[in-house]
Design an enzyme around this catalytic site. Structure first.
Site, PDB file in Angstrom:
ATOM      1  N   CYS A   2       0.844  -1.184   0.000  1.00  0.00           N
ATOM      2  CA  CYS A   2       0.000   0.000   0.000  1.00  0.00           C
ATOM      3  C   CYS A   2       0.886   1.244   0.000  1.00  0.00           C
ATOM      4  O   CYS A   2       1.886   1.306   0.695  1.00  0.00           O
ATOM      5  CB  CYS A   2      -0.948   0.066   1.187  1.00  0.00           C
ATOM      6  SG  CYS A   2      -2.086  -1.295   1.292  1.00  0.00           S
ATOM      7  N   ARG A  27       3.909  -0.209  -4.871  1.00  0.00           N
ATOM      8  CA  ARG A  27       3.658  -0.811  -3.554  1.00  0.00           C
ATOM      9  C   ARG A  27       2.308  -1.532  -3.487  1.00  0.00           C
ATOM     10  O   ARG A  27       2.024  -2.230  -2.515  1.00  0.00           O
ATOM     11  CB  ARG A  27       3.687   0.273  -2.481  1.00  0.00           C
ATOM     12  CG  ARG A  27       5.022   0.967  -2.358  1.00  0.00           C
ATOM     13  CD  ARG A  27       4.961   2.028  -1.302  1.00  0.00           C
ATOM     14  NE  ARG A  27       4.871   1.441   0.010  1.00  0.00           N
ATOM     15  CZ  ARG A  27       5.900   1.218   0.809  1.00  0.00           C
ATOM     16  NH1 ARG A  27       7.106   1.544   0.428  1.00  0.00           N
ATOM     17  NH2 ARG A  27       5.729   0.687   1.992  1.00  0.00           N
ATOM     18  N   TRP A  75      -2.939  -2.607  -1.741  1.00  0.00           N
ATOM     19  CA  TRP A  75      -2.664  -4.033  -1.965  1.00  0.00           C
ATOM     20  C   TRP A  75      -3.549  -4.730  -0.948  1.00  0.00           C
ATOM     21  O   TRP A  75      -3.305  -4.650   0.260  1.00  0.00           O
ATOM     22  CB  TRP A  75      -1.188  -4.335  -1.725  1.00  0.00           C
ATOM     23  CG  TRP A  75      -0.810  -5.738  -2.055  1.00  0.00           C
ATOM     24  CD1 TRP A  75      -0.433  -6.209  -3.274  1.00  0.00           C
ATOM     25  CD2 TRP A  75      -0.773  -6.858  -1.162  1.00  0.00           C
ATOM     26  NE1 TRP A  75      -0.164  -7.557  -3.188  1.00  0.00           N
ATOM     27  CE2 TRP A  75      -0.367  -7.986  -1.905  1.00  0.00           C
ATOM     28  CE3 TRP A  75      -1.041  -7.028   0.198  1.00  0.00           C
ATOM     29  CZ2 TRP A  75      -0.224  -9.241  -1.349  1.00  0.00           C
ATOM     30  CZ3 TRP A  75      -0.909  -8.292   0.756  1.00  0.00           C
ATOM     31  CH2 TRP A  75      -0.495  -9.382  -0.029  1.00  0.00           C
ATOM     32  N   ASN A 101      -1.800   1.746   5.934  1.00  0.00           N
ATOM     33  CA  ASN A 101      -0.978   0.642   5.423  1.00  0.00           C
ATOM     34  C   ASN A 101      -0.670  -0.246   6.613  1.00  0.00           C
ATOM     35  O   ASN A 101      -0.186   0.246   7.627  1.00  0.00           O
ATOM     36  CB  ASN A 101       0.316   1.214   4.816  1.00  0.00           C
ATOM     37  CG  ASN A 101       1.283   0.119   4.404  1.00  0.00           C
ATOM     38  OD1 ASN A 101       0.896  -1.026   4.212  1.00  0.00           O
ATOM     39  ND2 ASN A 101       2.545   0.488   4.277  1.00  0.00           N
ATOM     40  N   GLY A 102      -0.957  -1.544   6.508  1.00  0.00           N
ATOM     41  CA  GLY A 102      -0.696  -2.455   7.628  1.00  0.00           C
ATOM     42  C   GLY A 102      -1.924  -3.287   7.908  1.00  0.00           C
ATOM     43  O   GLY A 102      -2.832  -3.375   7.080  1.00  0.00           O
ATOM     44  N   GLU A 487      16.374 -18.369  -8.522  1.00  0.00           N
ATOM     45  CA  GLU A 487      16.043 -16.971  -8.798  1.00  0.00           C
ATOM     46  C   GLU A 487      15.513 -16.795 -10.230  1.00  0.00           C
ATOM     47  O   GLU A 487      14.565 -16.049 -10.454  1.00  0.00           O
ATOM     48  CB  GLU A 487      17.288 -16.097  -8.540  1.00  0.00           C
ATOM     49  CG  GLU A 487      17.172 -14.628  -8.883  1.00  0.00           C
ATOM     50  CD  GLU A 487      16.058 -13.880  -8.143  1.00  0.00           C
ATOM     51  OE1 GLU A 487      15.447 -14.435  -7.219  1.00  0.00           O
ATOM     52  OE2 GLU A 487      15.794 -12.727  -8.537  1.00  0.00           O
ATOM     53  N   LYS A 491      11.853 -15.273 -11.089  1.00  0.00           N
ATOM     54  CA  LYS A 491      11.653 -14.110 -11.981  1.00  0.00           C
ATOM     55  C   LYS A 491      10.618 -14.436 -13.048  1.00  0.00           C
ATOM     56  O   LYS A 491       9.747 -13.632 -13.341  1.00  0.00           O
ATOM     57  CB  LYS A 491      12.956 -13.713 -12.681  1.00  0.00           C
ATOM     58  CG  LYS A 491      14.001 -12.960 -11.898  1.00  0.00           C
ATOM     59  CD  LYS A 491      13.651 -11.554 -11.507  1.00  0.00           C
ATOM     60  CE  LYS A 491      12.914 -11.493 -10.218  1.00  0.00           C
ATOM     61  NZ  LYS A 491      13.616 -11.431  -8.998  1.00  0.00           N
ATOM     62  N   GLU A 494       6.952 -14.776 -11.493  1.00  0.00           N
ATOM     63  CA  GLU A 494       6.262 -13.594 -10.982  1.00  0.00           C
ATOM     64  C   GLU A 494       5.844 -12.611 -12.061  1.00  0.00           C
ATOM     65  O   GLU A 494       4.876 -11.894 -11.881  1.00  0.00           O
ATOM     66  CB  GLU A 494       7.071 -12.911  -9.869  1.00  0.00           C
ATOM     67  CG  GLU A 494       8.373 -12.332 -10.305  1.00  0.00           C
ATOM     68  CD  GLU A 494       9.148 -11.723  -9.147  1.00  0.00           C
ATOM     69  OE1 GLU A 494       8.545 -11.291  -8.163  1.00  0.00           O
ATOM     70  OE2 GLU A 494      10.383 -11.670  -9.250  1.00  0.00           O
ATOM     71  N   HIS A 510      16.053 -37.582  -9.439  1.00  0.00           N
ATOM     72  CA  HIS A 510      15.321 -38.037  -8.249  1.00  0.00           C
ATOM     73  C   HIS A 510      13.836 -37.675  -8.326  1.00  0.00           C
ATOM     74  O   HIS A 510      13.160 -37.627  -7.309  1.00  0.00           O
ATOM     75  CB  HIS A 510      15.959 -37.453  -6.976  1.00  0.00           C
ATOM     76  CG  HIS A 510      17.383 -37.892  -6.813  1.00  0.00           C
ATOM     77  ND1 HIS A 510      17.727 -39.173  -6.473  1.00  0.00           N
ATOM     78  CD2 HIS A 510      18.544 -37.222  -6.992  1.00  0.00           C
ATOM     79  CE1 HIS A 510      19.049 -39.274  -6.431  1.00  0.00           C
ATOM     80  NE2 HIS A 510      19.567 -38.104  -6.748  1.00  0.00           N
ATOM     81  N   LYS A 609       5.699  -4.363  -3.917  1.00  0.00           N
ATOM     82  CA  LYS A 609       7.144  -4.258  -3.764  1.00  0.00           C
ATOM     83  C   LYS A 609       7.616  -4.431  -2.330  1.00  0.00           C
ATOM     84  O   LYS A 609       8.645  -5.021  -2.075  1.00  0.00           O
ATOM     85  CB  LYS A 609       7.590  -2.905  -4.316  1.00  0.00           C
ATOM     86  CG  LYS A 609       9.083  -2.701  -4.351  1.00  0.00           C
ATOM     87  CD  LYS A 609       9.709  -3.493  -5.458  1.00  0.00           C
ATOM     88  CE  LYS A 609      11.210  -3.386  -5.475  1.00  0.00           C
ATOM     89  NZ  LYS A 609      11.811  -4.517  -6.216  1.00  0.00           N
TER      90      LYS A 609
HETATM   91  C1  F6R Z   1      10.993 -10.963  -6.184  1.00  0.00           C
HETATM   92  C2  F6R Z   1      10.990 -10.056  -5.063  1.00  0.00           C
HETATM   93  C3  F6R Z   1      10.577 -10.553  -3.736  1.00  0.00           C
HETATM   94  C4  F6R Z   1      11.386  -9.875  -2.627  1.00  0.00           C
HETATM   95  C5  F6R Z   1      10.847 -10.274  -1.250  1.00  0.00           C
HETATM   96  C6  F6R Z   1      11.673  -9.681  -0.129  1.00  0.00           C
HETATM   97  O1  F6R Z   1      11.427 -10.343  -7.349  1.00  0.00           O
HETATM   98  O2  F6R Z   1      11.288  -8.907  -5.215  1.00  0.00           O
HETATM   99  O3  F6R Z   1      10.683 -11.944  -3.660  1.00  0.00           O
HETATM  100  O4  F6R Z   1      12.725 -10.242  -2.762  1.00  0.00           O
HETATM  101  O5  F6R Z   1       9.527  -9.848  -1.134  1.00  0.00           O
HETATM  102  O6  F6R Z   1      11.658  -8.297  -0.185  1.00  0.00           O
HETATM  103  P1  F6R Z   1      12.774  -7.441   0.514  1.00  0.00           P
HETATM  104  O7  F6R Z   1      14.066  -7.718  -0.180  1.00  0.00           O
HETATM  105  O8  F6R Z   1      12.339  -6.025   0.355  1.00  0.00           O
HETATM  106  O9  F6R Z   1      12.821  -7.884   1.949  1.00  0.00           O
END
Ligand code: F6R
Length: 614
Positions: A2, A27, A75, A101-102, A487, A491, A494, A510, A609
């Site tokens: 948010c 966000r 969000w 937010n929260g 990773e 990517k 998502e 396995h 984010k």
């Molecule tokens: C994926 C991504 C998330 C963050 C995760 C942790 O691309 O960005 O998986 O890595 O939400 O976020 P931070 O690093 O802000 O603690």
């Protein structure tokens, strides 16, 4: 999660608030809203489902006058994303409006109590409960809004960053926080509020980071009063933000994600600046040097993180163990915090977080602190909660990361962990001077090698389109590139919504090998290193089952190249630094597949984010 924006001052609030929402849209983006005390004295709340652009269409032609207001991009936590559940929320009398937010954890009993007092609810949110409760307290005690917010928050369990406005008092704005971030921008007889500094920096670089359980009142005379929940006055500490507008704009790139992928050479150079001294072939990480004794005391390192930051932590484990011989455990913060882990004062706990606000990581380090561990934070957002909660640490110094999929923060986190490993190895004398210097020289060369890797952009953009048909992907890597397989898969998932799994390549036989057929793309991360021959056998096993092989190999490779349907070559480097290069084509593959599928790469569905709820 948010985005929150607020303004009070002489200017028209609405354009400032909407621009701020655009800046904070990363966000959360399922609905948005704005509340303004109009020039005629009424309090107008406009909300709509969808993005900020939808809100802009919704308010066209309506009264958006006023020099005080709040706005929110959501969000969803409680209640589906629709206009009723969007913020701001009115109180029952419609005299107050609140953005939040929260999560208010005790919203259910509070809601019941408010319903018993005749309050009627229009949404399913915990936020509406809070504003009803604030108004109830205000009426009950006959107090002003500031006091009512203070009293109400004493009875609230959970996390919040809130901003409230009162139609009957258009000359002040009230804000408060606990667990969720809030930044106040200080202008000339005006104040800006943001969940972070991005909506503020084009107006002022002077900011106050509101502290835990603090409440602020801002008025048109330029007074900022801050107290804690116990009503003890706090002195506002005004800081200067070092962020430029160009850092938060897309420039000539179509998406933030692509911009941030391309920024990686400069970002890593900046992360190393002042820390890696190439003339003296040395590493000087102040977070470690200043706390040498505490760091040297560590008998074990525990890394806590989530998502992409967790993957960076896994690479950290490999290099820290290799260079320093200290055992390292990598924990998902969300698991660590709830399983009564064994932590002592002989542990060094490293929290990795781009945002510095991830609720689970924050809780994990709080737990580790209570058990006596020494805490080190690796974060990007300056002034965020994790750097403030840790004993020492290192900022990434890469500028804001706005694309929801983390790219440059990941490579900078890995680089910082490499600098840490080098610093600690030097202090402990666990590697030779010659090897140390060789590593320093090679790490210094990495930004240039990433630049070279970027030349793959065109080839990747061309070939990625082929894979839009795929419903599944497998990513395989070994050693330092096993976390890269994880990773790469994350990517892709998502931003393209294609299901993908990462595995250590030897694990294929396995179980996962059963998935291989002529439809299955398998991304093999196989730079030329000690495990190369082993990966080559794994590739042959996939080829025998007709899997489509997309490989990331070192320039000059022949064996895997021949078996590959498509290959991407990276420059040669030392084994431990290969993740910094191999991840780049994988970021680009995800980006171009997502684009070809018409996805919104900067704002993928259901994501946000900064994950400030658990
Ligand atoms: C994926 C991504 C998330 C963050 C995760 C942790 O691309 O960005 O998986 O890595 O939400 O976020 P931070 O690093 O802000 O603690």
């Amino acid at each position: 999660m948010c985005g929150i924006v607020g303004y009070i001052g002489p200017k028209d609030a609405c354009p400032i608030l909407l621009k701020g929402l655009h800046r904070l849209e990363y966000r959360g983006y399922d609905s948005a809203g704005v509340a303004l005390i109009n020039n005629n004295g009424s309090l107008s709340v406009y909300k709509s489902k969808g993005k900020v652009a939808d809100l802009e269409s919704h308010i066209a032609g309506k009264d958006i006058s006023g020099t005080i207001g709040v706005a929110h991009t959501r969000w969803a936590t409680h209640g589906e994303p629709n206009s009723q559940n969007a913020h701001p929320h009115y109180s029952q009398s419609r005299n107050l409006a609140l953005i939040h937010n929260g999560i208010i954890e005790n919203y259910k009993p509070l809601k019941q109590e408010m319903m018993n007092h005749g309050k009627v609810f229009k949404s399913e949110t915990d936020t509406e409960v809070l504003i009803q409760f604030i108004e109830y307290i205000k009426e009950l005690h006959g107090c002003n809004l500031f006091e009512a917010v203070q009293l109400a928050l004493k009875n609230v369990v959970g996390a919040y960053a809130i901003v409230v406005i009162d139609k009957d008092n258009p000359n002040r704005l009230i804000a408060a926080r606990k667990g969720s971030p809030l930044v106040i921008g200080v202008g000339n007889n005006e104040f800006y509020i943001g969940s972070d500094a991005t909506p503020i920096i084009e107006y002022t670089n002077k900011v106050v980071y509101l502290g835990e359980e603090e409440i602020a009142e801002m008025n048109r005379q330029g007074d900022l009063t801050i107290v804690n929940l116990e009503n003890v006055k706090q002195t506002p500490i005004v800081k200067t933000v070092e962020m430029n507008l160009s850092d938060i704009e897309k420039a000539d790139f179509p998406h933030y994600m692509l911009k941030e992928i391309f920024e990686q050479p400069d970002a890593l150079f900046n992360s190393m600046k002042g820390r890696l001294n190439i003339e003296q072939k040395d590493v000087l990480l102040s977070g470690i040097i200043d706390y040498k004794d505490e760091i040297l005391k560590a008998e074990r390192i525990i890394i806590c993180a989530c998502g992409t930051s967790w993957h960076a932590g896994l690479i950290g484990k490999y290099i820290i163990e290799e260079l320093t011989r200290i055992p390292v455990e990598v924990e998902y913060s969300s698991e660590f915090r709830y399983r009564n882990p064994v932590v002592t004062d002989k542990d060094l706990v490293i929290a990795i977080s781009q945002s510095g606000e991830t609720a689970d990581t924050l809780a994990a380090i709080q737990l580790a602190k209570d058990k006596g561990a020494f805490l080190y934070g690796i974060c990007n957002v300056v002034g965020s909660s994790i750097p403030r909660a840790t004993d020492t640490g290192s900022y990434l110094h890469i500028g804001p990361e706005i694309g929801v999929a983390s790219t440059k923060a990941f490579t900078a986190q890995v680089t910082t962990l490499m600098l840490m490993a080098l610093s600690i190895a030097k202090l402990r004398g666990t590697i030779t001077k010659e090897y140390f210097e060789e590593l320093v020289e090679e790490l210094y060369a990495i930004p240039e090698k990433i630049k070279k890797t970027m030349e793959l952009n065109e080839k990747i953009s061309k070939y990625s389109k082929i894979f839009t048909y795929a419903r599944n992907f497998i990513y395989l890597g070994r050693g330092y590139n096993y976390p890269i397989a994880l990773e790469g898969a994350l990517k892709l998932k998502e931003i393209s919504y294609i299901h993908a799994e990462g595995y250590p390549s030897a694990e294929m036989k396995h179980g996962p090998i059963a998935l291989i057929d002529e439809e299955m793309p398998v991304v093999v991360i196989a730079p030329a290193h000690s495990k190369y021959e082993k990966i080559l056998s794994n590739v042959q096993e996939i080829k025998a089952r007709k899997g489509k092989i997309i490989s990331v190999i070192t320039e000059g490779d022949t064996a895997i190249k021949e078996l590959s349907d498509i290959y991407f070559e990276i420059p040669a480097t030392m084994d431990c630094f290969t993740p910094l290069l191999t991840i780049v084509p994988l970021q680009l593959i995800s980006y171009y597949i997502a684009i070809a599928k018409g996805r919104d790469v900067d704002q993928p569905r259901n994501l946000a984010k900064s994950v400030t709820v658990e």
